[in-house]
Design an enzyme around this catalytic site. Structure first.
Site, PDB file in Angstrom:
ATOM      1  N   ASN A  37      24.634  31.112  50.134  1.00 58.73           N
ATOM      2  CA  ASN A  37      25.472  31.731  51.167  1.00 58.73           C
ATOM      3  C   ASN A  37      26.289  32.908  50.634  1.00 58.73           C
ATOM      4  O   ASN A  37      27.066  32.759  49.689  1.00 58.73           O
ATOM      5  CB  ASN A  37      26.416  30.652  51.731  1.00 58.73           C
ATOM      6  N   HIS A 122      30.764  16.497  61.360  1.00 58.38           N
ATOM      7  CA  HIS A 122      32.101  17.080  61.252  1.00 58.38           C
ATOM      8  C   HIS A 122      32.847  16.958  62.578  1.00 58.38           C
ATOM      9  O   HIS A 122      32.286  17.260  63.626  1.00 58.38           O
ATOM     10  CB  HIS A 122      32.017  18.575  60.941  1.00 58.38           C
ATOM     11  N   ARG A 147      33.453  13.439  59.140  1.00 59.22           N
ATOM     12  CA  ARG A 147      34.355  14.224  58.296  1.00 59.22           C
ATOM     13  C   ARG A 147      35.404  14.848  59.200  1.00 59.22           C
ATOM     14  O   ARG A 147      35.057  15.535  60.167  1.00 59.22           O
ATOM     15  CB  ARG A 147      33.559  15.316  57.572  1.00 59.22           C
ATOM     16  N   TYR A 159      40.160  26.519  56.568  1.00 62.44           N
ATOM     17  CA  TYR A 159      38.793  26.086  56.322  1.00 62.44           C
ATOM     18  C   TYR A 159      38.378  24.954  57.270  1.00 62.44           C
ATOM     19  O   TYR A 159      39.141  24.014  57.490  1.00 62.44           O
ATOM     20  CB  TYR A 159      38.648  25.583  54.865  1.00 62.44           C
ATOM     21  N   ASP A 210      37.384  16.926  53.357  1.00 62.69           N
ATOM     22  CA  ASP A 210      37.057  17.934  52.345  1.00 62.69           C
ATOM     23  C   ASP A 210      38.312  18.739  52.006  1.00 62.69           C
ATOM     24  O   ASP A 210      38.859  19.434  52.865  1.00 62.69           O
ATOM     25  CB  ASP A 210      35.964  18.857  52.921  1.00 62.69           C
ATOM     26  N   HIS A 212      38.216  21.042  49.772  1.00 63.10           N
ATOM     27  CA  HIS A 212      37.649  22.358  49.493  1.00 63.10           C
ATOM     28  C   HIS A 212      38.317  23.029  48.290  1.00 63.10           C
ATOM     29  O   HIS A 212      38.688  24.204  48.341  1.00 63.10           O
ATOM     30  CB  HIS A 212      37.709  23.247  50.751  1.00 63.10           C
ATOM     31  N   GLU A 236      36.633  14.789  49.306  1.00 63.43           N
ATOM     32  CA  GLU A 236      35.673  15.720  48.696  1.00 63.43           C
ATOM     33  C   GLU A 236      36.380  16.894  48.025  1.00 63.43           C
ATOM     34  O   GLU A 236      37.355  17.418  48.555  1.00 63.43           O
ATOM     35  CB  GLU A 236      34.765  16.232  49.827  1.00 63.43           C
ATOM     36  N   GLU A 262      29.238  20.274  45.250  1.00 56.65           N
ATOM     37  CA  GLU A 262      28.436  21.206  46.064  1.00 56.65           C
ATOM     38  C   GLU A 262      28.357  22.592  45.436  1.00 56.65           C
ATOM     39  O   GLU A 262      27.476  23.363  45.781  1.00 56.65           O
ATOM     40  CB  GLU A 262      28.938  21.273  47.508  1.00 56.65           C
ATOM     41  N   ARG A 283      27.534  15.646  45.200  1.00 59.61           N
ATOM     42  CA  ARG A 283      27.344  16.520  46.362  1.00 59.61           C
ATOM     43  C   ARG A 283      26.293  17.606  46.144  1.00 59.61           C
ATOM     44  O   ARG A 283      25.916  18.310  47.078  1.00 59.61           O
ATOM     45  CB  ARG A 283      28.676  17.229  46.675  1.00 59.61           C
ATOM     46  N   HIS A 312      25.342  17.816  49.979  1.00 56.68           N
ATOM     47  CA  HIS A 312      25.802  18.924  50.808  1.00 56.68           C
ATOM     48  C   HIS A 312      24.722  19.229  51.856  1.00 56.68           C
ATOM     49  O   HIS A 312      23.541  19.313  51.512  1.00 56.68           O
ATOM     50  CB  HIS A 312      26.003  20.116  49.866  1.00 56.68           C
ATOM     51  N   ASP A 316      24.614  26.400  56.180  1.00 56.80           N
ATOM     52  CA  ASP A 316      24.135  27.523  55.368  1.00 56.80           C
ATOM     53  C   ASP A 316      23.021  27.098  54.408  1.00 56.80           C
ATOM     54  O   ASP A 316      22.555  27.915  53.608  1.00 56.80           O
ATOM     55  CB  ASP A 316      25.283  28.198  54.609  1.00 56.80           C
ATOM     56  N   GLU A 339      25.148  14.722  54.431  1.00 57.37           N
ATOM     57  CA  GLU A 339      25.893  15.561  55.380  1.00 57.37           C
ATOM     58  C   GLU A 339      24.920  16.140  56.409  1.00 57.37           C
ATOM     59  O   GLU A 339      23.847  16.621  56.063  1.00 57.37           O
ATOM     60  CB  GLU A 339      26.583  16.714  54.632  1.00 57.37           C
ATOM     61  N   TRP A 402      39.275  29.496  48.049  1.00 56.70           N
ATOM     62  CA  TRP A 402      38.957  29.326  49.468  1.00 56.70           C
ATOM     63  C   TRP A 402      38.302  27.968  49.622  1.00 56.70           C
ATOM     64  O   TRP A 402      38.433  27.144  50.325  1.00 56.70           O
ATOM     65  CB  TRP A 402      37.968  30.385  49.968  1.00 56.70           C
TER      66      TRP A 402
HETATM   67  C1  GCO Z   1      30.765  21.297  53.181  1.00 57.15           C
HETATM   68  C2  GCO Z   1      31.043  22.609  52.527  1.00 57.15           C
HETATM   69  C3  GCO Z   1      30.796  23.822  53.336  1.00 57.15           C
HETATM   70  C4  GCO Z   1      30.939  25.054  52.455  1.00 57.15           C
HETATM   71  C5  GCO Z   1      29.865  26.026  52.763  1.00 57.15           C
HETATM   72  C6  GCO Z   1      29.917  27.223  51.841  1.00 57.15           C
HETATM   73  O1  GCO Z   1      31.329  20.339  52.715  1.00 57.15           O
HETATM   74  O2  GCO Z   1      29.965  21.268  54.108  1.00 57.15           O
HETATM   75  O3  GCO Z   1      32.275  22.593  51.869  1.00 57.15           O
HETATM   76  O4  GCO Z   1      31.601  23.857  54.465  1.00 57.15           O
HETATM   77  O5  GCO Z   1      32.173  25.668  52.631  1.00 57.15           O
HETATM   78  O6  GCO Z   1      28.649  25.377  52.669  1.00 57.15           O
HETATM   79  O7  GCO Z   1      28.787  27.995  51.972  1.00 57.15           O
HETATM   80 MG    MG Z   2      32.484  20.671  51.037  1.00 58.44          MG
END
Ligand code: GCO
Ligand code: MG
Length: 402
Positions: A37, A122, A147, A159, A210, A212, A236, A262, A283, A312, A316, A339, A402
């Site tokens: 991505n 989600h 999630r 996010y 998550d 993140h 996560e 991930e 992940r 994951h 994307d 996921e 991020w």
């Molecule tokens: C998740 C991930 C995604 C990522 C994304 C980045 O847990 O699904 O954190 O939301 O942010 O795949 O490209």
């Molecule tokens: Mg994630």
């Protein structure tokens, strides 16, 4: 048997995807996902300029040897671009093998360990009450595992939360846009969110969240500790992936299960995490983790420490990756959860899929190989458009994760 040609297909049905198609002298071809991505063309160029010329003439049956040719045989090891390219090659070769032997991928890697694949989806809302509503909607959709991400009071946008009622899609056209972040507001809010979810929907729902990568180790330990009473299925990416030792703090203070990986791409990213039992779920997806060949090793290594997979599966990652993951999830013993963030309908105009969702589980059919094909004419209708993931700053302007 010989590889006669290979090509990279880049398309953008709603978002960018990179696919690799490997052709053989037996008329059979294989498909692999090469999507990274926001850095799509880096992988595409690496494949086109360096990998495809070296693939020509090789016997596609020798998957292990070809894997090591592109891993050991390249002085510059690991890294997201390199490992995504290797993953695409590897997936395409397993796809070819399945087609040649007329059997689905899961049969080549151990057969069925289960009948269906538990997935989580989600629920994202702009604030607490909308998030609670979304959780209810996903329960109605049959999900057992959800999630939960929510907008945070005092933070304009964060996010995981969709803008303007569109489906959540973090990559935006052009250069990265900027978000703003405040950890203390988040830490104050997150336990209240999960308290409300439990109050409204009870103990049985499997809840995931998550972070993140946004907490320091001690902040993550506080969060995991305060979430303990709500019995999450997992927390996560509580700390950034680079700082593996940071996970030790969490273990000292909490029993909330931890999922990470991930953004990892190598089995070597896990040696400390597995041997010290610092995590509970892996992940790393097939597409960024060197493909099926490498992930079989990672999953076996994890199984020794009673660690499960939870790949994951955001939108994307292309349908080719999702299908390959579902075969993998069906086959290994230490599968935990997958996921599942459904792709927009327009994606299925390009990718012909062989999986389906029903009442909390996913099913994959018996099409030989991985079983996903690409309609190249349809793909040509959606040319690549540069899009990037956002960046984050603290309120004083400091660059953040991020
Ligand atoms: C998740 C991930 C995604 C990522 C994304 C980045 O847990 O699904 O954190 O939301 O942010 O795949 O490209
Ligand atoms: Mg994630």
């Amino acid at each position: 048997m010989k590889i006669t040609d290979a090509k990279v297909i880049i398309c953008s049905p709603g978002r960018n995807f990179v696919s690799l198609k490997i052709f053989t002298d037996q008329g059979v071809y294989g498909m692999g996902d090469a999507t990274l991505n926001g850095r799509e063309k880096a992988v595409a160029t690496y494949l086109q300029e360096y990998c495809i010329p070296a693939l020509l003439g090789k016997d596609p049956q020798n998957i292990e040897d070809i894997w090591h040719y592109f891993y050991r045989g390249v002085y510059w090891k690991r890294g997201a671009v390199n490992m995504t390219a290797i993953a695409a090659i590897d997936m395409a070769l397993w796809d070819i093998k399945g087609k040649m032997l007329n059997t689905p991928l899961y049969n080549l890697i151990g057969g069925k360990s289960r009948e269906k694949v538990l997935v989580y989806t989600h629920a994202n809302g702009k604030d607490l009450s909308e998030t609670l509503e979304k959780v209810g909607e996903e329960i109605e959709n049959g999900f057992f595992a959800i999630r939960v991400q929510s907008g945070i009071p005092g933070i304009t946008h964060t996010y995981g939360v969709p803008k303007d009622n569109k489906p959540y899609e973090p990559a935006q056209k052009g250069l990265p846009h900027e978000d703003y972040w405040d950890t203390s507001k988040y830490l104050n809010f997150a336990p209240k969110l999960f308290q409300k979810v439990r109050e409204k929907y009870g103990e049985d729902l499997l809840l995931l969240h998550d972070v993140h990568h946004r907490c320091t180790p001690i902040e993550a330990a506080r969060l995991a500790h305060e979430l303990d009473p709500f019995h999450l299925f997992w927390l996560e990416d509580p700390v950034t992936g680079e700082l593996q030792e940071g996970l030790r703090h969490i273990r000292k203070h909490a029993t909330t299960p931890i999922a990470i990986g991930e953004v990892f791409n190598s089995v070597y990213d896990y040696t400390t995490l597995f041997t010290e039992q610092l995590i509970d779920f892996v992940r790393m997806p097939l597409v960024h983790g060197g493909g099926i060949t490498h992930m079989l090793k990672v999953a076996s290594f994890a199984s020794v420490f009673h660690i499960q997979t939870g790949f994951h599966g955001a939108t994307d990652l292309s349908p080719i990756n999702l299908a390959a993951s579902l075969h993998f999830d069906m086959a290994i013993n230490n599968f935990g959860i997958q996921e599942y963030m459904p792709h927009q309908a327009i994606v299925n105009e390009v990718f012909k899929i062989n999986y389906r969702y029903d009442k909390g589980f996913m099913y994959i059919d018996d099409t030989p190989g991985i079983g996903v094909d690409i309609d190249e004419k349809a793909a040509n209708k959606f040319p690549y458009e540069m899009a990037c993931l956002p960046v984050n700053r603290k309120n004083d302007g400091t660059m953040f994760y991020w």
